[in-house]
Write a protein that holds these residues in place. Structure first.
Motif, mmCIF file in Angstrom:
data_model
loop_
_atom_site.group_PDB
_atom_site.id
_atom_site.type_symbol
_atom_site.label_atom_id
_atom_site.label_comp_id
_atom_site.label_asym_id
_atom_site.label_seq_id
_atom_site.Cartn_x
_atom_site.Cartn_y
_atom_site.Cartn_z
ATOM 1 N N ALA A 88 -17.503 -1.604 -11.309
ATOM 2 C CA ALA A 88 -16.367 -0.706 -11.421
ATOM 3 C C ALA A 88 -15.750 -0.470 -10.049
ATOM 4 O O ALA A 88 -16.356 -0.747 -9.025
ATOM 5 N N ASP A 90 -13.562 2.704 -8.083
ATOM 6 C CA ASP A 90 -13.269 4.128 -8.220
ATOM 7 C C ASP A 90 -11.804 4.394 -7.888
ATOM 8 O O ASP A 90 -11.401 4.252 -6.734
ATOM 9 N N GLU A 141 -26.687 -0.699 -12.844
ATOM 10 C CA GLU A 141 -26.251 -0.483 -11.468
ATOM 11 C C GLU A 141 -24.943 0.298 -11.446
ATOM 12 O O GLU A 141 -24.749 1.190 -10.623
ATOM 13 N N MET A 145 -24.418 3.782 -9.567
ATOM 14 C CA MET A 145 -23.517 3.882 -8.422
ATOM 15 C C MET A 145 -22.295 4.750 -8.709
ATOM 16 O O MET A 145 -21.724 5.342 -7.803
ATOM 17 N N PHE A 146 -21.853 4.789 -9.965
ATOM 18 C CA PHE A 146 -20.626 5.522 -10.281
ATOM 19 C C PHE A 146 -20.833 6.643 -11.294
ATOM 20 O O PHE A 146 -19.925 7.444 -11.495
ATOM 21 N N PRO A 169 -23.608 7.176 -5.333
ATOM 22 C CA PRO A 169 -23.226 6.830 -3.958
ATOM 23 C C PRO A 169 -21.918 6.074 -3.790
ATOM 24 O O PRO A 169 -21.319 6.172 -2.730
ATOM 25 N N LEU A 170 -21.483 5.304 -4.759
ATOM 26 C CA LEU A 170 -20.278 4.513 -4.500
ATOM 27 C C LEU A 170 -18.988 5.240 -4.880
ATOM 28 O O LEU A 170 -17.915 4.666 -4.778
ATOM 29 N N LEU A 171 -19.107 6.502 -5.294
ATOM 30 C CA LEU A 171 -17.881 7.264 -5.534
ATOM 31 C C LEU A 171 -17.169 7.493 -4.204
ATOM 32 O O LEU A 171 -17.815 7.627 -3.163
#
Lengths: 261, 409
Positions: A88, A90, A141, A145-146, A169-171
C-alpha cells in the motif's frame, strides 16, 4: 508566531523548492499500443476504471470491493499466475485514502500488470490469499506496516514488528526515529515500567553523539560502572568552527566603502 | 499452559502440557542453521512436523521507511544491507529502478562493468549457498573449500570497490570507478578456477555423494503450481520445472547480447535445486568471460549524461561554473525524478528482486517497496515443512537460501 509544522506527514522533505518548479510526469501510454494489454483490459471490461501503460507495465485502477474478482479474472483467463508483490501507499494526508497495489506476473507472455485500488481510512480489503498464497505474507506485512485490515485472511497478525507494538511504522504520521511508545518499549520490556525514571527514554536519533556516555565501550576502551564520570576533568567544549573559512563580517576589521570604487 | 512468574519464567522452548500428543519446539532465532534470524515454531507429532510457523522481524531495520526519508542517492548504500551476501545485486536493482523512473541509460562501459559485477556477485552468493547448505546438512569440508574460492571473488570485489561485503559498487546512472589495472586478467583466472573447482571439488564431493543424495533427494518437494502461487522466484521456481529467468525473459543491462543458458530442473526437490546452483555458477563464469572482450571495445565514459539528475564528471565540475552549480544542487537537495511509479524486477542470486518506487516529484521517494525474494520463500516454509521430519527441517531451510537482511528489511 512560531512556524506551524503539519503533523500528517512527518517524513523527510526538501528544504528548498523553487516556486516555479512543476514536476513532470512519467508518460502514460495508451493500452491499445500493446495487443496483450488491450486484451487484458477487454477481459476486465467495466471493472477497469482507468488503465494505461507506465514504464512497460499495465496499470489498471479498479474499485477496492472488486479486487478479488479482478485478480481472479486475471489469474484464470489472462494467465497472471504469480502475485509478485502486494502493498500500500499512504495518501491519508492528501486524500484520506490508502492506495493498494497488486503486482502480477504472466510467465508465458513475460508481462506484468499492476492492479491499483484505493480504500478509505478504516476500511478493510478482501484477502486474495485463496488465489495467490504469496499474499499471505504480503497482506500481513501491509497490515503490520499500515494497519489496513484484510478480511478473510487466515492469520492476520503482525509480521515484522513485535506483537505488542503500537502504531504502524510506514504511515506518514509515524516519525522515522519512532514515536514515544517506541522510545519506552525496550525499557518497559527489559526493566519494567518502574525503571523509566532511572533509565530514561531510548534515544533513537542515529546522529546523536554523547561524548561522556559511559555505556559506550568504544569511547573509553574499558568497562566502567554505570554513570561513572569519564571526562577526567575535561570541560565540555562547544563545537568551534575555523575562522579562516567562516569570516565574520560584523567585526570591526571589515571595512565598508562609502562610495563605489 | 505455563503460568510464568518471577521465579519460573516462561520457557519458550518447552510446552508439553497440551491435550494432544504434539510438542511445540522453538527453532531459532539464534540457531546456527537459521540463516540469520529466523524463528521457527514447530509443532511436532513424534518426529513429524504437523505445523510450522515462521516468525520473522528480528532483523527489521525499517529500510523502506528510511527510503522515504533519504534522497535517492543517499539511499543507495542502505540497499547493501538488504541481501548482504550479494550487495551489488541490490544496489543495481535499486539504481535500475531509479534510472527507469528518470528515463536514462548507463553508458556502455558502465553496463559491462555492472553485468560483470552482478555475475561475480551471483557466484559469491551461490558459493555461500553451497557452503552453508553443505554445512547445515553435515558436510564440513565443502564449506571450507567453497569459502576458499569465495575469498578470491571477494578479493576481486575489493580490488574494484574497496569493500568486501557492503559494496555500493553501482551508482544511479552508471558506476563510480573504472576497473583497476589487471582486474580483467584476474577475473579470467578466477573464472577458470571456479569452473575447475565446481567440477572437481564441490561437484566431486557432493554430486554423487550417497549421504548427500539421501539427505536432499525428495526433500522439500514443491510443485510448479505451488511455487508460482507462493511467489517463488529464481532457483526455487526453476527447481520446480518452470523456465523463468528475468535475465532472459525481460532482459536488462547486456543480458540480451550475451550467450548463456538457464538451467531448469524438474525434480522439484532440494537436490535438483542444488544442481541448479552449481550450473548457474558455470553460466555466470561463462558470462564474465564473454564480457572481457566487450569491455575492451567500450568508450571510457562511466556515468550517464543527464545534468538534471546526475552530477557531471569531476573535471567538468572543477572547470565549468554551471556544472558546479548543478552538482551543488544535486548534492544538497537531491535529484527530483518525475511523478510516477515504477516496478523494476531483476534476477538477483536469490530470485526476483524488484523495487517499486512511487515518486511525487520530490527529492524523497514517496513510497519505496522492496520486493525481496527471500521474504516470499520464508512464507513458503509454513506449507513446505508440514509433513516432513525434523531432520529435514534444516535441509529445507537451507535449500530456500533465505537471507534475513532482505526478509526483514
Amino acid at each position: 508566531m512560531r512556524k506551524y509544522t503539519p503533523k500528517d506527514n512527518v517524513q523527510g522533505k526538501a528544504y528548498y523548492t523553487d516556486r516555479f518548479w512543476v514536476a513532470p510526469r512519467v508518460p502514460r501510454l495508451d493500452v491499445e499500443a500493446e495487443s496483450h494489454f488491450a486484451d487484458v483490459v477487454k477481459a476486465l471490461g467495466r471493472k477497469a476504471k482507468e488503465s494505461y501503460v507506465e514504464i512497460g507495465q499495465l496499470v489498471v485502477h479498479i474499485k477496492a470491493t472488486e479486487n478479488f474478482n479482478v485478480l481472479k479474472i486475471l489469474k484464470e483467463s489472462c494467465g497472471y499466475t504469480q502475485c509478485s508483490e502486494q502493498s500500500a501507499v499512504d495518501y491519508l494526508a492528501k486524500d484520506g485514502e490508502f492506495e493498494l497495489f497488486y503486482q502480477l506476473l504472466n510467465i508465458s507472455e513475460a508481462k506484468r500488470v499492476r492492479v491499483v485500488c484505493r480504500i478509505k481510512e478504516g476500511e478493510a480489503i478482501e484477502s486474495v490469499q485463496p488465489l495467490f498464497k504469496s499474499a499471505n505474507f504480503a497482506e500481513r506485512e501491509m497490515f503490520d506496516m499500515f494497519g489496513i485490515k484484510v478480511n478473510n485472511h487466515p492469520f492476520l497478525k503482525r509480521i515484522l514488528m513485535p506483537d505488542d507494538w503500537e502504531g504502524h511504522p510506514l504511515l506518514k504520521t509515524y516519525p522515522m526515529i519512532g514515536d514515544e511508545f517506541a522510545s519506552w518499549y525496550e525499557v518497559d520490556k527489559i526493566f519494567g515500567k518502574e525503571y523509566r525514571d532511572v533509565i530514561g527514554p531510548e534515544n533513537r536519533d542515529p546522529a546523536r553523539i554523547d561524548r561522556y556516555d559511559t555505556k559506550r565501550f568504544s569511547r573509553v576502551g574499558y568497562e566502567v560502572p554505570f554513570g561513572a564520570d569519564i571526562s577526567e576533568g575535561e570541560i565540555e567544549n562547544p563545537i568551534e568552527y575555523s575562522e579562516t573559512v567562516l569570516v565574520d563580517y560584523t567585526k570591526n576589521s571589515s571595512k565598508q566603502l562609502d562610495e563605489r570604487r | 499452559m505455563q503460568q510464568p512468574n518471577k521465579l519460573t519464567p516462561f520457557f519458550e522452548n518447552l510446552n508439553f502440557e497440551r491435550e494432544d500428543n504434539t510438542m511445540v519446539i522453538n527453532f531459532g532465532p539464534q540457531h546456527p542453521s537459521a540463516h540469520g534470524q529466523l524463528r521457527l515454531v514447530l509443532e511436532l507429532d513424534g518426529e513429524q512436523v504437523v505445523k510450522a510457523y515462521p516468525d520473522i522481524g528480528y532483523l527489521h531495520r525499517g529500510i523502506e521507511k528510511m527510503a522515504e526519508n533519504m534522497t535517492y542517492n543517499e539511499f543507495l548504500p542502505t540497499t547493501d544491507r538488504l541481501d548482504y551476501i550479494a550487495s551489488t545485486s541490490n544496489n543495481y536493482a535499486y539504481a535500475l529502478a531509479v534510472e527507469k523512473l528518470i528515463g536514462i541509460e548507463a553508458p556502455r562501459r558502465a553496463q559491462v562493468i555492472r553485468t560483470m559485477l552482478l555475475e561475480l556477485n551471483r557466484i559469491i552468493s551461490h558459493l555461500f549457498f553451497v557452503a552453508t547448505h553443505a554445512l547445515d546438512v553435515g558436510a564440513m569440508s565443502v564449506f571450507l573449500y567453497a569459502f576458499r574460492e569465495r575469498e578470491f571473488a571477494m578479493d576481486l570485489m575489493e580490488d574494484y570497490c574497496g569493500a568486501r561485503l557492503t559494496h555500493s559498487a553501482v551508482r544511479i546512472g552508471g558506476v563510480p570507478l573504472d576497473l583497476p589495472a589487471g582486474w580483467l586478467e584476474n577475473a579470467a583466472t578466477f573464472c577458470d578456477k571456479i569452473d575447475h573447482e565446481i567440477e572437481h571439488t564441490y561437484g566431486a564431493l557432493l554430486n554423487e555423494n550417497r549421504i548427500w543424495k539421501m539427505r536432499l533427494e525428495d526433500v522439500g518437494v514443491i510443485s510448479a503450481e505451488n511455487a508460482l502461487s507462493w511467489g517463488c522466484t529464481g532457483p526455487m521456481l526453476r527447481g520446480s520445472g518452470v523456465n523463468w529467468d528475468i535475465r532472459k525473459e525481460e532482459p536488462y543491462e547486456l543480458y540480451s547480447e550475451l550467450d548463456f543458458d538457464i538451467p531448469v530442473s524438474d525434480r522439484c526437490d532440494s537436490y535438483g535445486r542444488f544442481r541448479l546452483y552449481m550450473e548457474e555458477m558455470h553460466q555466470s563464469a561463462r558470462i564474465i568471460r564473454q564480457l572481457i572482450p566487450m569491455y575492451k571495445k567500450t568508450e571510457p565514459q562511466l556515468m550517464a549524461h543527464a545534468p538534471q539528475y546526475i552530477s557531471a564528471p569531476k573535471e567538468e565540475i572543477m572547470t565549468q561554473n554551471y556544472a558546479l552549480m548543478q552538482h551543488f544542487v544535486l548534492v544538497t537537495q537531491g535529484m527530483r525524478p518525475p511523478k510516477g511509479e515504477v516496478y523494476v524486477p531483476t534476477e538477483s542470486p536469490k530470485g526476483e528482486l524488484g523495487f517499486y518506487i512511487k515518486s511525487e516529484g520530490e527529492p524523497y521517494a514517496y513510497r519505496l517497496k522492496c520486493r525481496a525474494p527471500s521474504f516470499f520463500h520464508t512464507g513458503l516454509l509454513q506449507e513446505l515443512l508440514v509433513g516432513t521430519y525434523i531432520a529435514d527441517v534444516v535441509t529445507i531451510i537451507g535449500t530456500t537460501n533465505i537471507v534475513f537482511g532482505e526478509v526483514d528489511r
